[in-house]
Design an enzyme around this catalytic site. Structure first.
Site, PDB file in Angstrom:
ATOM      1  N   PHE A 158      -7.032  -4.200   4.421  1.00 49.00           N
ATOM      2  CA  PHE A 158      -6.966  -4.961   5.670  1.00 49.00           C
ATOM      3  C   PHE A 158      -5.544  -5.310   6.111  1.00 49.00           C
ATOM      4  CE2 PHE A 158     -11.233  -6.640   4.122  1.00 49.00           C
ATOM      5  CZ  PHE A 158     -11.960  -5.756   4.912  1.00 49.00           C
ATOM      6  N   GLY A 208       3.516  -4.025  -0.739  1.00 51.01           N
ATOM      7  CA  GLY A 208       2.197  -3.477  -1.049  1.00 51.01           C
ATOM      8  C   GLY A 208       1.323  -3.415   0.187  1.00 51.01           C
ATOM      9  N   ASP A 220     -13.254  -7.722 -10.753  1.00 49.31           N
ATOM     10  CA  ASP A 220     -12.431  -6.525 -10.480  1.00 49.31           C
ATOM     11  C   ASP A 220     -11.272  -6.413 -11.469  1.00 49.31           C
ATOM     12  OD1 ASP A 220     -11.970  -4.167  -9.150  1.00 49.31           O
ATOM     13  OD2 ASP A 220     -10.753  -5.066  -7.567  1.00 49.31           O
TER      14      ASP A 220
END
Length: 689
Positions: free
Chosen positions: A202, A198, A317
């Site tokens: 950053f 993945g 989130d």
């Protein structure tokens, strides 16, 4: 060629996964080496100074419990039944069904309670007996049926039994393991890194295997230059803090962190590895989920949120893409980059993903807490059922429109939804926080009590006993191809320079989560390392019978602490010599192997005890009268900390004593004295040594 490389990367990764599951210890390419048993002298003081040598502290640690149990079962007849009783209760608590608990509770009662009562040797209170009997008569068998006995077993173990453990070799072994744990300094060399699985803003996520235990993890690597370029330092450090808050305690529904470390270029999080893809991916492949299937995912996610909220962390989130599946199909909440601690101050920033953000999060300047996550949960469950967020009609991508609808639109639920489901979603999607389910004072418990979850046993959910609706295919990497995931453009960060001030931000970044390291060791190499160390130490004991043990010299004396250190060996200060040191109130003694002469340094000759650094390693610097220096190096961080403390304390007390005693004229003498001593082979109780 690129396709072949991708296939080979997948095969290598899958093979590592399979071998790690079967025999992780056999996959270990590095060995954990336990320090000498003499480490006990230093480590016991180190742990005592921090309040760690108590029954509660040691019994609650995985390795502490295993060693305490081993001691009781093998070496202490009076404690053996108590520990066996305790273990049977713990097995009972994990049983899935009431029928299993009914059978097991009867067996426990007959074996450990009735048998002792008949023999008039039951060392427990009448109230504990009555509590269990009262429930069994009514055929009530809750998981915590034997809780009064757990408390009384611990009470019986914490006195003389625990003291005997502290005096035993098993506590010495505990000190050896704690020394290893407290001296962990991870680098990239401690992992075998496999394929990329993945990528984020950053950095990347890789599958990896820890070299000393063979356990598989996910390694999330954040690029320091990219962080600096995007001014994301606060976000990166916040993620490390949030992960440390939620990664303690037993929670199988969050992707937890075991370690954090950094290199000159990267920040690395070592996380639970999830191989089953995410719910967004499976939603696109599988199509929308039924109410029953959604109930399974909702229940596990609720327990994950409950774990966070109990630690005053709001996730912020929640969406299908952040819900990862393991190889069996159970789910965990991942990526705590936007999570926030609301224990001291409530957040008011508008962060999250449009279409899942609560109204109070969208309203600038409005403070909120865990309330935001319950609204997001409602949005996410709606998406699992309908394929889109309730506020993202007709696949609109206009963020302002989505936000406007979140703030103003009354959600219309389809007639096909069951009344129980409608009740749940209407409660979660309340715009008014004071009327929202989960925000009425009892948190997750309110959501768990919804009629929609009436058919669930929440203990079974926690134990992951319900069958997942979707099991990811085995033998496949449920992640995009390495080439599809892509890589960062190095040109982006070419002009970014990392300064000392940038590195200083990450000085306290490294972290080991104690209970997760201990669990990893217990599952993999604990028994093997203990057996190997036992054999090694037995051979050394046989050999040392002729020479005597280093520790023997301290017996019967006022020795404060003793153990191995290395000292600078010649006038040019370039060579280290390993010696065994003994700290007394008025002097420091040391010796080499065998019959080497004993050396001594008196406290009155020392001018200061300081910490210094030689070749990036912390050392102790003893400044001696006459301008001489004495440099000592320890094998581990705890040893350095404790030797520094004890040397300073002894030096300070000696100075105070000298000030109280009238000064006497003494001839100048050498600061280091060589003692002619009896060789260790001749030492015995006759001379008081």
């Amino acid at each position: 060629m690129a396709d072949l490389e991708a296939v080979l990367a997948d095969v290598s990764y899958l093979m590592a996964m399979e071998k790690s599951k079967a025999t992780p210890a056999a996959r270990a390419s590095k060995k954990i080496l336990l320090p000498e048993p003499s480490i006990r002298s230093v480590m016991q003081k180190y742990l005592e100074d921090r309040g760690e040598v108590t029954f509660e502290k040691i019994f609650s640690q995985k390795l502490g419990y295993l060693l305490f149990r081993d001691f009781c079962l093998k070496h202490l007849e009076e404690a053996k039944p108590l520990v066996e009783f305790y273990e049977e209760i713990k097995k009972y608590e994990k049983l899935e069904t009431e029928e299993e608990r009914l059978v097991c509770s009867r067996e426990i009662f007959d074996t450990y309670i009735m048998k002792e009562l008949l023999a008039c040797s039951h060392p427990f209170s009448k109230s504990a007996i009555e509590h269990v009997q009262g429930h069994l008569v009514k055929k009530q068998v809750p998981p915590d049926l034997f809780q009064p006995y757990i408390e009384e077993i611990c009470q019986n173990l914490r006195g003389d039994v625990f003291q005997k453990f502290i005096e035993s070799d098993k506590f010495t072994r505990f000190c050896q393991w704690k020394n290893v744990e407290l001296n962990i300094h991870l680098t990239m060399n401690d992992f075998s890194v496999h394929r990329i699985i993945g990528r984020g803003g950053f950095g990347e996520v890789y599958g990896c295997r820890k070299a000393d235990t063979g356990k598989m993890y996910a390694m999330k690597c954040l690029d320091k230059k990219r962080i600096k370029m995007k001014q994301g330092e606060t976000l990166a450090l916040n993620e490390r803090i949030m992960l440390s808050l939620v990664s303690t305690g037993d929670c199988p529904f969050i992707v937890c962190m075991s370690y954090a470390f950094h290199t000159p270029d990267k920040l690395s999080f070592i996380l639970d590895l999830m191989n089953g893809g995410d719910l967004h991916y499976h939603l696109s492949q599988h199509g929308v989920f039924s109410e029953a299937d959604m109930r399974f995912y909702a229940a596990e996610i609720i327990l994950g949120l409950e774990h966070m909220h109990n630690r005053f962390v709001v996730y912020r989130d929640l969406k299908p893409a952040n819900i990862l599946l393991d190889e069996h199909g159970h789910v965990r909440i991942s990526d705590l980059g936007l999570a926030c601690d609301f224990s001291k101050k409530k957040p008011h920033a508008s962060v999250g993903t449009h279409g899942y953000m609560a109204p109070e999060v969208l309203q600038k300047g409005v403070a909120y807490d865990s309330s935001a996550d319950w609204f997001s949960l409602g949005c996410m469950l709606f998406k699992l059922l309908r394929g889109h967020s309730p506020f993202r009609q007709h696949k609109t991508k206009d963020k302002h429109e989505i936000d406007r609808m979140t703030l103003t639109m009354a959600v219309e639920l389809p007639d096909s939804f069951s009344p129980e489901l409608r009740s749940l979603l209407e409660g979660l999607l309340q715009r008014d926080v004071n009327r929202r389910l989960g925000c009425l004072g009892r948190g997750a418990q309110e959501v768990k009590e919804s009629p929609f979850f009436r058919s669930l046993d929440w203990q079974m959910v926690f134990l992951q006993k319900y069958p997942p609706p979707l099991i990811p295919p085995r033998g496949e990497v449920n992640a995009a191809d390495a080439f599809d995931i892509g890589s960062f453009d190095e040109e982006d960060t070419k002009g970014i320079k990392l300064l000392d001030s940038d590195q200083e931000l990450y000085r306290n970044f490294p972290l080991t989560i104690s209970e997760r390291w201990q669990q990893e060791v217990a599952e993999t190499v604990f028994d093997t390392i203990n057996a190997e160390t036992d054999r090694l130490e037995a051979r050394k004991k046989t050999k040392n019978k002729q020479l005597g043990h280093e520790e023997d010299y301290a017996l019967g004396k006022d020795c404060i602490m003793h153990g191995y250190m290395s000292k600078m060996g010649n006038p040019f200060l370039t060579q280290w010599q390993r010696r065994y040191f003994y700290l007394f109130p008025n002097r420091l003694e040391w010796r080499g192997e065998g019959e080497a002469p004993q050396s001594l340094l008196t406290m009155e000759e020392i001018q200061s005890v300081e910490e210094t650094q030689i070749k990036e390693r912390k050392c102790l610097l003893l400044k001696i009268r006459g301008g001489k220096q004495f440099v000592l190096q320890c094998d581990s961080d705890p040893e350095l900390v404790q030797w520094k403390k004890e040397l300073r304390d002894a030096y300070r007390e000696a100075q105070q004593l000298v000030q109280r005693v009238p000064k006497m004229k003494n001839k100048p003498r050498s600061p280091v004295v060589e003692l002619s001593k009896v060789p260790l082979i001749q030492r015995g109780s006759a001379n008081g040594l």
